[in-house]
Design a protein around this motif. Structure first.
Motif, PDB file in Angstrom:
ATOM      1  N   LEU A 568       0.814  -1.222   0.000  1.00 36.27           N
ATOM      2  CA  LEU A 568       0.000   0.000   0.000  1.00 36.27           C
ATOM      3  C   LEU A 568       0.850   1.277   0.000  1.00 36.27           C
ATOM      4  CD1 LEU A 568      -2.824  -0.972   2.537  1.00 36.27           C
ATOM      5  CD2 LEU A 568      -2.935  -0.997   0.053  1.00 36.27           C
ATOM      6  N   GLN A 571       0.822   3.345  -3.126  1.00 38.20           N
ATOM      7  CA  GLN A 571      -0.306   4.246  -3.311  1.00 38.20           C
ATOM      8  C   GLN A 571      -0.021   5.624  -2.702  1.00 38.20           C
ATOM      9  OE1 GLN A 571      -3.185   3.838  -5.102  1.00 38.20           O
ATOM     10  NE2 GLN A 571      -3.464   6.023  -4.626  1.00 38.20           N
ATOM     11  N   ARG A 574       1.998   7.638  -5.023  1.00 39.83           N
ATOM     12  CA  ARG A 574       1.135   8.164  -6.095  1.00 39.83           C
ATOM     13  C   ARG A 574       0.313   9.355  -5.571  1.00 39.83           C
ATOM     14  NH1 ARG A 574       0.843   2.529  -7.645  1.00 39.83           N
ATOM     15  NH2 ARG A 574      -1.032   2.164  -6.404  1.00 39.83           N
ATOM     16  N   ASP A 575      -0.157   9.250  -4.323  1.00 42.29           N
ATOM     17  CA  ASP A 575      -0.936  10.353  -3.733  1.00 42.29           C
ATOM     18  C   ASP A 575      -0.080  11.619  -3.605  1.00 42.29           C
ATOM     19  OD1 ASP A 575      -3.034   8.645  -3.579  1.00 42.29           O
ATOM     20  OD2 ASP A 575      -2.907   8.305  -1.411  1.00 42.29           O
TER      21      ASP A 575
END
Length: 588
Positions: A568, A571, A574-575
């Protein structure tokens, strides 16, 4: 014939015998009609001085003191684990069965159960040449630990008889040796060893492997090595005991020896209750299966408090000789030093700083020097790591026990009252703490976590140090006058403090964190800093950056990313990129 003497004078736990008694230094004795346990601590031709490990009220001059012929020793055999002893290895459960909730004077119980039968598998055969330390039998002591019965150090000979595999008490003969002088030596599962004498080893290894505790501020910022020494000083309520509890629960040591030296009874009760309910994450069995507690609470005799530290050390060295990694939690060495001070005062010795005896430093050094990663006599490798809590009065780190402890430990986790009051736990302050093991463990981090690990850790520390300098300015003139790059440092330092250094012992994913997750958390925080700094360099003010919720989201990683879902983290990267693009577009 055992030597005897008559009591001449009594001063609290210290008693005096007139004349030449024939006693030996450090010999264990029985005092008076109730046979109180004592130890010879001073000798000259006219006077013998003994410290008594039990309450001496009611003793009278003229009562007899009988020598035992042996030093104060502990019994080493199966049955030590999943047990709780007092300072001189008397099992408190057995004492409570005979004398109730409080220890009665002169109580005499065996340290270990001599009637219980243990299932033993012999590992030697007739004709084998055995030396001290070699393993003669294996006994499943608990579900978690295989107890290895060994030849006592300094004994060697040829095996002439071996008992078949089966069930035996700790006193049954399981192996018979013929020694070099032709005499016969019968070996059982039991050894006796004097508590003040370190057990022999082949050699000591330098620090190279960390004791992984699952606590981020320890594992990443101020690590301790297996076989290392650490001090946790802090005032009342700063979390010394709870930090030790966390290390005891989650560290990758095989065996935990918890020494409650002069602590409150309710704290030891809490340890007992918690540890008996806790499930060991390694084995799925109760944590007590690999734990021994030595409880010498503040209402127990002060002389036994002084001995309890050495009792715990000797038990730890015994399991180290089997090839296990043992962690000792000594809580607290200040209470032990206070016991030294009280006994020294009664002996009318010249006091040093704050009334402590002049030999305080040498006693502390002798205690911490018994830690280490060792190559044992039987060819196995094991370690004893010592983590000692220090309770300076009023939280003053300049007092003698803290200062002398700093001389002999290589890891210092300074607890801070203001952090504890702000509910920031563990309250280890990153500016007063240090670890000298970091460079020694660099190769391990590189091989087992990431080549970037130490660099990332140093970058986090640099940001925290910069924040500390900037906060001095902020206190004087406020944060509004700071340029945006410095405001960013303060914001990222807040993310590090709340999202990385602060840890919740009651959250299932945050109470213990793997090294890999710790690295990925650092990686994410530093990536956020890199992208935010790029935006600030382009002229975007911090007020714009803080409108997005990315800083709060990164702080919440510790809760939002389970320990078994490390993928995770991609992610979050990417955020952060999305946040970067959003700020660019909104302010284009």
């Amino acid at each position: 014939m055992l030597n005897t003497g008559k009591i001449y004078g009594i001063n609290g736990p210290v008693i005096y015998l007139k004349g030449n008694t024939g006693f030996r230094m450090s010999e264990m004795v029985h005092v008076g009609e109730e046979k109180l346990v004592g130890e010879v601590i001073s000798l000259d031709k006219d006077l013998t001085t003994i410290q008594v490990y039990e309450e001496t009220s009611g003793l009278r001059p003229g009562e007899e003191v009988v020598a035992t012929g042996n030093a104060v020793s502990v019994t080493l055999a199966p049955g030590i684990l999943n047990n709780i002893f007092d300072g001189i290895e008397r099992p408190l459960e057995k004492i409570s069965e005979t004398g109730g909730a409080f220890i009665t004077r002169g109580v005499s119980v065996d340290s270990l159960d001599r009637t219980k039968k243990w299932k033993a598998h012999m590992t030697v055969a007739v004709g084998d040449e055995l030396r001290g330390g070699e393993i003669i039998a294996e006994v499943p002591e608990t579900h978690a630990i295989m107890h290895k019965c060994m030849v006592p150090p300094h004994v060697q000979g040829t095996v002439t008889a071996v008992a078949p595999d089966g069930e035996y008490t700790i006193d049954d003969t399981i192996v018979t040796l013929e020694l070099a002088d032709g005499t016969e030596k019968k070996l059982s599962m039991t050894q006796r060893w004097p508590i003040r004498v370190p057990r022999p080893t082949n050699h000591r290894f330098p620090a190279s492997v960390p004791l992984v505790t699952g606590q981020r501020i320890i594992d990443t910022m101020f690590p301790i090595a297996k076989g290392g020494t650490a001090a946790i000083p802090g005032g009342f309520g700063t979390g010394k005991t709870m930090t030790q509890h966390q290390i005891a629960k989650w560290s990758d040591a095989d065996i935990i020896i918890y020494i409650g030296c002069g602590e409150r009874g309710n704290e030891m009760t809490q340890v007992l209750e918690e540890f008996s309910e806790l499930i060991d994450p390694k084995t799925g069995n109760p944590l007590m299966d690999r734990t021994t507690l030595i409880a010498n609470t503040s209402n127990m005799p002060v002389a036994a408090r002084e001995a309890s530290i050495y009792t715990g050390l000797t038990l730890a060295e015994y399991y180290r000789d089997m090839g296990y990694d043992v962690a000792i939690m000594a809580d607290s060495t200040s209470r032990w030093a206070e016991a030294l001070r009280e006994l020294s005062g009664r002996l009318e010795e010249m006091p040093a700083e704050e009334g402590f005896p002049a030999y305080l430093a040498s006693k502390l050094s002798a205690f911490y020097e018994r830690a280490g990663m060792m190559h044992n006599l039987n060819g196995t490798d094991g370690s004893v790591s010592i983590i000692g809590a220090v309770s300076p009065q009023g939280g003053d780190f300049s007092e003698p026990v803290t200062q002398n402890t700093k001389r002999f430990v290589r890891c210092f986790w300074g607890l801070d009252k203001s952090l504890a009051y702000a509910r920031h736990f563990p309250a280890i302050h990153w500016l007063t703490s240090y670890s000298e093991y970091l460079t020694d463990l660099g190769v391990w981090y590189q091989d087992n976590v990431s080549p970037k690990f130490v660099d990332y850790r140093n970058r986090l520390m640099a940001l925290l140090n910069q924040e500390s300098s900037l906060m001095e300015i902020v206190k004087l003139i406020g944060s509004d006058v700071l340029p945006d790059d410095q405001k960013l440092i303060i914001e990222i330092a807040r993310v590090i403090r709340l999202g990385f250094l602060q840890q919740n012992a009651f959250h299932k994913d945050d109470t213990c964190v793997s090294m890999q997750k710790q690295f990925l958390m650092m990686d994410t925080i530093l990536y956020l800093y890199k992208q935010s700094r790029a935006l600030v360099t382009m002229g975007h003010p911090m007020s714009v950056l803080k409108r997005e919720d990315i800083f709060e989201r990164v702080i919440a990683i510790k809760y939002d990313v389970p320990n078994d879902r490390l993928e995770l983290f991609k992610q979050y990267k990417r955020d952060i990129d999305t946040f970067y693009q959003t700020v660019l577009e909104k302010n284009a």
